[in-house]
Design a protein around this motif. Structure first.
Motif, PDB file in Angstrom:
ATOM      1  N   ASN A   1      33.898  56.781  36.533  1.00  0.00           N
ATOM      2  CA  ASN A   1      34.782  55.619  36.444  1.00  0.00           C
ATOM      3  C   ASN A   1      33.925  54.360  36.255  1.00  0.00           C
ATOM      4  OD1 ASN A   1      36.766  53.678  36.696  1.00  0.00           O
ATOM      5  ND2 ASN A   1      37.596  54.473  38.610  1.00  0.00           N
TER       6      ASN A   1
ATOM      7  N   GLN B   1      35.570  50.389  36.429  1.00  0.00           N
ATOM      8  CA  GLN B   1      35.878  49.952  37.787  1.00  0.00           C
ATOM      9  C   GLN B   1      34.610  49.824  38.623  1.00  0.00           C
ATOM     10  OE1 GLN B   1      38.906  52.234  39.777  1.00  0.00           O
ATOM     11  NE2 GLN B   1      38.932  50.911  41.571  1.00  0.00           N
TER      12      GLN B   1
ATOM     13  N   THR C   1      33.580  46.341  40.298  1.00  0.00           N
ATOM     14  CA  THR C   1      33.460  46.285  41.757  1.00  0.00           C
ATOM     15  C   THR C   1      32.101  45.744  42.163  1.00  0.00           C
ATOM     16  OG1 THR C   1      34.995  48.127  42.023  1.00  0.00           O
ATOM     17  CG2 THR C   1      33.543  47.644  43.873  1.00  0.00           C
TER      18      THR C   1
ATOM     19  N   ASP D   1      35.843  52.555  44.987  1.00  0.00           N
ATOM     20  CA  ASP D   1      37.035  51.967  44.361  1.00  0.00           C
ATOM     21  C   ASP D   1      37.724  50.962  45.280  1.00  0.00           C
ATOM     22  OD1 ASP D   1      37.982  53.761  46.202  1.00  0.00           O
ATOM     23  OD2 ASP D   1      39.324  54.833  44.839  1.00  0.00           O
TER      24      ASP D   1
ATOM     25  N   CYS E   1      43.904  52.575  42.924  1.00  0.00           N
ATOM     26  CA  CYS E   1      43.749  54.035  42.918  1.00  0.00           C
ATOM     27  C   CYS E   1      45.081  54.697  42.619  1.00  0.00           C
ATOM     28  CB  CYS E   1      43.215  54.516  44.266  1.00  0.00           C
ATOM     29  SG  CYS E   1      44.358  54.216  45.640  1.00  0.00           S
TER      30      CYS E   1
END
Length: 445
Positions: A188, A191, A195, A286, A400
């Motif tokens: 991922n 993201q 982040t 996440d 999520c």
């Protein structure tokens, strides 16, 4: 002739005396250094160069050793993973500061502390606690299954870390984020980059990631962050030793160990950060621990510490942003990110209200020196107070797949807090993606 014979006799007597004296001295040295009878190997120490070290003649795994004198009578904590049904008496063997042939070895009994959270799995995060013998300037430690042995050359030694006196600590970092582990070829990328760049804007200095496996694009991004110094990658090959589970509950998911050893890595990261970071954030990749009344984490913590003195554990409430609901205007659906794998968190502004009728998880900001053992959502053993931070002060933005898929859009609430940072966040994310060749050029769009 007689004179020569007498000379030979005198010479032989002197030589015999010298050999006897040296042997006596050597025996005395070993006896003094090793009152329990352990004879040190002649070779240099075999220091483990991996993050997971099997303990010979057991099913147990050793991870790392840290000086920890907060518990009376115990000086060293060996973070480890033990099989719960086969824990036997153990001895800590210390290298007392020697080198190669001049090494002094001493042992003391081991106190084994199983962490209370095991979620039914056969293996559990464990602290093997030992006291350092008197007059031993310990540099390395390992565990023995038998108190007396004459062979030490096959032992794998762990260096003892964290030796700075508490009053002498000068923190290199204000904030470290501990990401327990990546596994299952996690990829991922978008993201992940968003982040990490968001955390950089909030004042995080270091992100520690325990990596079992990751996808190809994410691996490139990880290496780039590592070379820059913002990310510390800790290799975590737990699947080479155990049938690590991808779930949290043994009765449902099976396997040997919860979530690829998540509890072990979180504890290891706390001790790894104890001498160098003022605060540690314990959360998943996440999730973003986001202040809502402050523009950065240091301002938040300065306020909280003033309001809640002697508090070492701050619990932050989790708020889920379902990734199946998108902001309708598409203003942050950016074309340069179309070819990047992963979720664009700026497109998700709708959040659920937590269901407080059931257990609702939190994540943690801790002062590592006030924590002894942690789980995922709670600290198991700590010093000082714990405090649940009000959601209007700080909460988690967690984009999520949601467990409550029955909730409709009209049952959610709009939260655009991430947009307050978009002017800096977007170009920063572009920069890191371009650095690893993942940003689409205008010609490719």
């Amino acid at each position: 002739m007689v004179k020569n014979f007498k000379g030979v006799v005198v010479f032989l007597l002197m030589a015999t005396f010298i050999v006897f004296f040296r042997q006596r001295t050597a025996r005395t040295y070993r006896s003094t250094s090793q009152p329990n009878g352990f004879l040190p190997p002649a070779a240099c120490l075999l220091v483990s160069n991996t993050t997971i070290t099997p303990l010979k003649n057991t099913s147990h795994l050793l991870v790392s050793a840290y000086m920890d004198q907060r518990v009376k009578g115990l000086d060293v904590r060996i973070i480890s993973i033990f099989r719960r049904d086969s824990i036997q008496p153990l001895q800590c063997l210390f290298n007392c500061g020697g080198h190669c042939n001049k090494t002094a070895f001493l042992t003391t009994p081991t106190t084994v502390l199983q962490h209370s959270d095991n979620f039914g799995f056969p293996f559990v995060t464990t602290d093997a606690m030992c006291s350092i013998p008197k007059n031993c300037h310990a540099t390395h430690v390992t565990l023995l299954t038998e108190p007396h042995t004459e062979r030490g050359s096959n032992l794998s030694w762990l260096p003892i870390r964290n030796k700075t006196n508490g009053s002498e600590m000068r923190f290199k970092f204000n904030f470290t984020v501990c990401i327990s582990n990546l596994f299952g070829d996690y990829n991922n990328v978008l993201q992940f980059a968003q982040t990490l760049e968001m955390y950089r804007l909030l004042g995080v200095d270091r992100v520690v990631i325990y990596n079992t496996s990751s996808g190809p694009e994410l691996s490139r991004l990880l290496q780039s962050y590592s070379q820059e110094g913002f990310v510390e990658i800790v290799s975590w090959p737990i699947n080479k030793y155990l049938n690590a589970s991808g779930g949290w509950l043994f009765s449902k998911f099976g396997g040997d160990l919860h979530y690829f050893g998540q509890l072990t890595t979180l504890n290891e990261c706390i001790y790894r950060s104890m001498e160098r970071s003022r605060y540690v954030l314990l959360n998943d990749i996440d999730e973003i621990i986001m202040p809502y009344q402050h523009n950065d984490l240091m301002s938040l913590m300065n306020t909280l510490q003033q309001q809640q003195p002697n508090t070492g554990v701050f619990l932050i409430e989790n708020h889920i942003f379902p990734k199946r609901h998108f902001e309708p205007s598409g203003m942050f659906h950016l074309p340069q990110w179309d070819g990047v794998p992963g979720v664009n968190i700026l497109e998700h502004i709708y959040k659920e209200d937590p269901d407080r009728s059931i257990y609702h998880p939190h994540k943690l900001i801790v002062q590592p020196r006030m924590v002894e053992q942690t789980s995922v959502h709670e600290v198991l053993k700590h010093f000082g107070r714990r405090y649940k931070v009000p959601l209007e002060v700080c909460r988690i933005i967690h984009v999520c797949k949601v467990p409550r898929e029955s909730l409709q859009l009209e049952q959610l609430h709009v939260d655009k807090r991430l947009w307050d940072f978009h002017e800096k966040l977007i170009p920063n994310v572009d920069r890191v993606l371009q650095r690893v060749g993942l940003l689409l050029s205008e010609r490719e769009r």
